[in-house]
Motif scaffolding. Structure first.
Motif, PDB file in Angstrom:
ATOM      1  N   LEU A 169       1.114   0.764   4.127  1.00 20.31           N
ATOM      2  CA  LEU A 169       0.899  -0.109   2.977  1.00 20.31           C
ATOM      3  C   LEU A 169       1.870  -1.295   2.990  1.00 20.31           C
ATOM      4  O   LEU A 169       1.523  -2.393   2.573  1.00 20.31           O
ATOM      5  CB  LEU A 169       1.065   0.719   1.699  1.00 20.31           C
ATOM      6  CG  LEU A 169       0.460   0.185   0.425  1.00 20.31           C
ATOM      7  CD1 LEU A 169      -1.037  -0.071   0.607  1.00 20.31           C
ATOM      8  CD2 LEU A 169       0.691   1.159  -0.711  1.00 20.31           C
ATOM      9  N   LYS A 170       3.074  -1.028   3.511  1.00 18.53           N
ATOM     10  CA  LYS A 170       4.080  -2.092   3.450  1.00 18.53           C
ATOM     11  C   LYS A 170       4.146  -2.930   4.723  1.00 18.53           C
ATOM     12  O   LYS A 170       4.962  -3.842   4.828  1.00 18.53           O
ATOM     13  CB  LYS A 170       5.449  -1.482   3.175  1.00 18.53           C
ATOM     14  CG  LYS A 170       5.588  -1.026   1.737  1.00 18.53           C
ATOM     15  CD  LYS A 170       7.000  -0.579   1.434  1.00 18.53           C
ATOM     16  CE  LYS A 170       7.139  -0.338  -0.062  1.00 18.53           C
ATOM     17  NZ  LYS A 170       8.439   0.276  -0.387  1.00 18.53           N
ATOM     18  N   ALA A 171       3.290  -2.647   5.679  1.00 21.03           N
ATOM     19  CA  ALA A 171       3.337  -3.376   6.947  1.00 21.03           C
ATOM     20  C   ALA A 171       2.915  -4.831   6.749  1.00 21.03           C
ATOM     21  O   ALA A 171       2.011  -5.124   5.965  1.00 21.03           O
ATOM     22  CB  ALA A 171       2.423  -2.702   7.966  1.00 21.03           C
ATOM     23  N   THR A 172       3.545  -5.746   7.467  1.00 27.00           N
ATOM     24  CA  THR A 172       3.179  -7.165   7.393  1.00 27.00           C
ATOM     25  C   THR A 172       2.294  -7.508   8.578  1.00 27.00           C
ATOM     26  O   THR A 172       2.197  -6.750   9.542  1.00 27.00           O
ATOM     27  CB  THR A 172       4.412  -8.062   7.452  1.00 27.00           C
ATOM     28  OG1 THR A 172       5.032  -7.890   8.735  1.00 27.00           O
ATOM     29  CG2 THR A 172       5.395  -7.696   6.366  1.00 27.00           C
ATOM     30  N   GLU A 207       4.221  -7.588  11.821  1.00 28.80           N
ATOM     31  CA  GLU A 207       4.512  -6.233  12.304  1.00 28.80           C
ATOM     32  C   GLU A 207       3.283  -5.617  12.962  1.00 28.80           C
ATOM     33  O   GLU A 207       3.346  -5.002  14.024  1.00 28.80           O
ATOM     34  CB  GLU A 207       4.966  -5.343  11.149  1.00 28.80           C
ATOM     35  CG  GLU A 207       6.416  -5.552  10.771  1.00 28.80           C
ATOM     36  CD  GLU A 207       6.785  -4.796   9.501  1.00 28.80           C
ATOM     37  OE1 GLU A 207       7.962  -4.560   9.275  1.00 28.80           O
ATOM     38  OE2 GLU A 207       5.860  -4.419   8.739  1.00 28.80           O
ATOM     39  N   THR A 222      -5.284  -8.881   6.591  1.00 34.86           N
ATOM     40  CA  THR A 222      -5.042  -7.600   5.931  1.00 34.86           C
ATOM     41  C   THR A 222      -5.711  -7.576   4.574  1.00 34.86           C
ATOM     42  O   THR A 222      -5.957  -8.625   3.958  1.00 34.86           O
ATOM     43  CB  THR A 222      -3.534  -7.327   5.734  1.00 34.86           C
ATOM     44  OG1 THR A 222      -2.985  -8.395   4.981  1.00 34.86           O
ATOM     45  CG2 THR A 222      -2.834  -7.206   7.075  1.00 34.86           C
ATOM     46  N   ARG A 271      -5.589  -5.101   0.914  1.00 38.10           N
ATOM     47  CA  ARG A 271      -5.088  -3.918   0.204  1.00 38.10           C
ATOM     48  C   ARG A 271      -6.291  -3.253  -0.434  1.00 38.10           C
ATOM     49  O   ARG A 271      -6.985  -3.852  -1.254  1.00 38.10           O
ATOM     50  CB  ARG A 271      -4.067  -4.331  -0.854  1.00 38.10           C
ATOM     51  CG  ARG A 271      -2.811  -4.941  -0.222  1.00 38.10           C
ATOM     52  CD  ARG A 271      -1.803  -5.248  -1.291  1.00 38.10           C
ATOM     53  NE  ARG A 271      -1.184  -4.027  -1.718  1.00 38.10           N
ATOM     54  CZ  ARG A 271       0.139  -3.746  -1.637  1.00 38.10           C
ATOM     55  NH1 ARG A 271       0.941  -4.602  -1.264  1.00 38.10           N
ATOM     56  NH2 ARG A 271       0.649  -2.606  -1.987  1.00 38.10           N
ATOM     57  N   TRP A 274      -4.480   2.016   0.095  1.00 35.08           N
ATOM     58  CA  TRP A 274      -4.125   1.868   1.510  1.00 35.08           C
ATOM     59  C   TRP A 274      -4.349   0.447   1.967  1.00 35.08           C
ATOM     60  O   TRP A 274      -4.965  -0.359   1.258  1.00 35.08           O
ATOM     61  CB  TRP A 274      -4.907   2.852   2.370  1.00 35.08           C
ATOM     62  CG  TRP A 274      -6.433   2.736   2.262  1.00 35.08           C
ATOM     63  CD1 TRP A 274      -7.174   3.135   1.209  1.00 35.08           C
ATOM     64  CD2 TRP A 274      -7.314   2.175   3.216  1.00 35.08           C
ATOM     65  NE1 TRP A 274      -8.495   2.899   1.430  1.00 35.08           N
ATOM     66  CE2 TRP A 274      -8.613   2.310   2.673  1.00 35.08           C
ATOM     67  CE3 TRP A 274      -7.154   1.594   4.476  1.00 35.08           C
ATOM     68  CZ2 TRP A 274      -9.737   1.870   3.352  1.00 35.08           C
ATOM     69  CZ3 TRP A 274      -8.286   1.170   5.142  1.00 35.08           C
ATOM     70  CH2 TRP A 274      -9.561   1.306   4.590  1.00 35.08           C
ATOM     71  N   LYS A 275      -3.832   0.130   3.124  1.00 40.20           N
ATOM     72  CA  LYS A 275      -3.976  -1.235   3.635  1.00 40.20           C
ATOM     73  C   LYS A 275      -4.848  -1.217   4.885  1.00 40.20           C
ATOM     74  O   LYS A 275      -4.702  -0.359   5.760  1.00 40.20           O
ATOM     75  CB  LYS A 275      -2.615  -1.846   3.972  1.00 40.20           C
ATOM     76  CG  LYS A 275      -2.718  -3.305   4.435  1.00 40.20           C
ATOM     77  CD  LYS A 275      -1.365  -3.913   4.684  1.00 40.20           C
ATOM     78  CE  LYS A 275      -0.873  -4.676   3.456  1.00 40.20           C
ATOM     79  NZ  LYS A 275       0.383  -5.425   3.726  1.00 40.20           N
TER      80      LYS A 275
END
Lengths: 439, 96
Positions: free
Chosen positions: B33-36, B39, B57, B59, B77-78
């Protein structure tokens, strides 16, 4: 496709078949198309799963079984045709190597008809019986017709004789009391037909018309009405009329009533013809039986259990069809008589074995003597049969062929040819014919 | 840098993503969820050995579910759609 054949013991043949990998992949593709319709994978609607995803998710093996089912039957059929093998049973798949992208290898066991070791089958001197119809036999049939057409005619005789028919009123008393079912009026009773309990009809002989007679009889011990069994009872009987059976005269009129005959001559001819036909058939059947029995003495053959079972099955179906005309199923009938289907089969096993053996012998002889039935012969026979029916000939013929009737005909005709051959070669020659041979 | 396998969680496979693969050479994953985007780009390049051209991306909201009287949500989730350089490809299930 490569096929190798190896003969094994017990009428079996082993086939080693190799199928090209293109065909394997083809079968897999077909299997996928079949399986995909049933598979549910998240993210896809039913039937929309790509083959790659399906294989990755469930493993390639899910397709194998279906692919084998798709691949084997046509391949097997082709192989059997190539090697000209006629199986008598479902071939069994012994072993299979099946892998995506590789040629498939299968090993199949096929059971075939046994080889028949023929012994002597000509010159067996089987007695051939002459067919002769005697006038006496024809007369007997005519007499039966007369009896069937007999009419009851009032007689003016006064006294009852054996063989008469009497019209009576009667009432029975047990210990002076009338009993149920013991009364009847205007009943026509044939003296000597044993319709009533023993003693009743006999005692009426000599009774006069109009006379009231008392008869003492004892019911038999096993009489169905228990209250009467073994009891002595009295019947009051009044003879009202005496009738006699009158046989119609043997004339053209009789012939016309019996069937669609113009006159007596025609009827006689028909009877004689029927009898001759039957006698010929019987002689033929007896001869077949005897000659095959004689040949079988000298024949070496293992009768495959499978064929006997098939034959027994067929026999059961035939018997069933026969008895269904009377409105019951054979299975139900056997249940009533307390015989199981298996018992019935066992009972008929010897006949089935004999029939199978005879057929094998006939086939073997046909092959050895090079008999065969050509397509034209079958066509001719078909035309003959079709011509006799009321249906549209061309259409009827197509239907018959679709039912495999032409194959059946071929077998029948071949059998007939062999039997005729056997007839010629095995009949016991009369003295005259032997003389001719020596010349 | 974090373990790339903690960023790329699993491939997202459905009829739509299959189409994306075929049409855009884009592969879809469920990612942390926090991935850019950066990344994700690096993680994909490291895991599959391919060149990433573009990352988008999304969300994804959790869905409301109920179990009897209890109500709740499935996890958020992403989703990341990763476009690869022309000629590169990923065997979807490999190593996942």
């Amino acid at each position: 496709m490569k096929v190798e054949m190896e003969k094994l013991e017990g009428n079996q043949i082993r086939l080693d078949i190799e199928v090209e990998k293109e065909k394997v992949d083809d079968a897999l593709e077909k299997a996928y198309r079949k399986v995909v319709r049933e598979v549910k994978i998240p993210g896809f609607r039913k039937g929309k799963v790509p083959r790659k995803v399906l294989e990755a998710r469930l493993g390639e093996e899910v397709l194998y079984q279906d692919a084998i089912e798709i691949l084997v039957p046509p391949v097997l059929g082709e192989a059997l045709q190539e090697k000209e093998i006629e199986p008598i049973d479902q071939p069994t798949l012994e072993d299979i190597h099946f892998q995506k992208g590789e040629p498939a290898k299968l090993q199949v066991l096929v059971e075939v008809e046994p080889e028949v070791g023929l012994g002597k089958y000509t010159g067996l001197e089987v007695e051939k019986q002459e067919v002769s119809i005697e006038q006496k036999d024809v007369d007997e049939v005519l007499e039966q017709y007369r009896e069937q057409q007999a009419a009851l005619v009032s007689s003016d005789r006064e006294e009852v004789r054996d063989g008469d028919f009497v019209v009576i009123d009667f009432e029975g008393f047990l210990d002076g009391e009338p009993f149920e079912g013991g009364k009847g009026e205007d009943y026509t009773l044939g003296i000597g037909t044993k319709t009533f309990i023993p003693g009743f009809e006999e005692q009426l002989v000599g009774a006069k018309v109009g006379e009231e007679k008392e008869i003492q009889v004892t019911f038999p011990e096993d009489y169905q009405e228990e209250s009467l069994a073994g009891k002595e009872v009295t019947f009051k009987v009044q003879v009202k009329e005496i009738k006699e059976r009158e046989l119609p005269p043997l004339d053209d009129e009789l012939a016309q009533t019996v069937g669609e005959y113009e006159n007596l001559e025609e009827l006689k001819k028909e009877i004689e013809e029927n009898m001759r036909q039957r006698a010929v058939n019987e002689t033929q059947a007896r001869f077949e039986n005897e000659v095959l029995e004689a040949i079988a003495q000298d024949v070496k053959v293992d009768i495959p259990e499978k064929l006997v079972e098939q034959r027994m099955d067929d026999m059961f179906k035939e018997a069933d069809a026969n008895i269904q005309q009377k409105g019951i199923k054979l299975e139900d009938y056997l249940k009533m008589t307390g015989v199981s289907k298996e018992d019935w089969m066992e009972e008929n096993r010897p006949y089935a074995e004999k029939q199978v053996r005879n057929r094998l012998i006939i086939d073997a002889i046909a092959e050895k003597e090079g008999f065969n039935v050509s397509d034209e012969e079958i066509e001719d026979k078909m035309d003959e049969i079709v011509g006799e029916s009321e249906h549209d000939p061309a259409q009827f013929k197509t239907i018959l062929k679709a039912q495999g009737y032409d194959k059946m005909l071929e077998k029948d005709m071949l059998r007939e040819k062999v039997l005729n051959f056997l007839w010629e070669k095995n009949k016991k020659q009369t003295e005259g014919e032997k003389e001719e041979d020596r010349e | 840098m974090k373990d790339p396998r903690e960023i790329i969680l699993k491939p997202h496979i459905s009829e739509r993503t299959m189409d994306l693969i075929n049409e855009n050479n884009s592969y879809t994953f469920q990612v942390a969820l926090k991935a850019t985007k950066v990344e994700i780009k690096k993680a994909v390049e490291q895991i599959f050995g391919v060149k990433v051209v573009k990352v988008t991306t999304h969300r994804m909201p959790g869905k409301e579910k109920s179990m009897g009287v209890h109500r709740g949500f499935t996890p958020k989730w992403k989703k990341a759609v990763v476009r690869l350089a022309e000629g590169d490809s990923i065997e979807i299930y490999e190593g996942m």
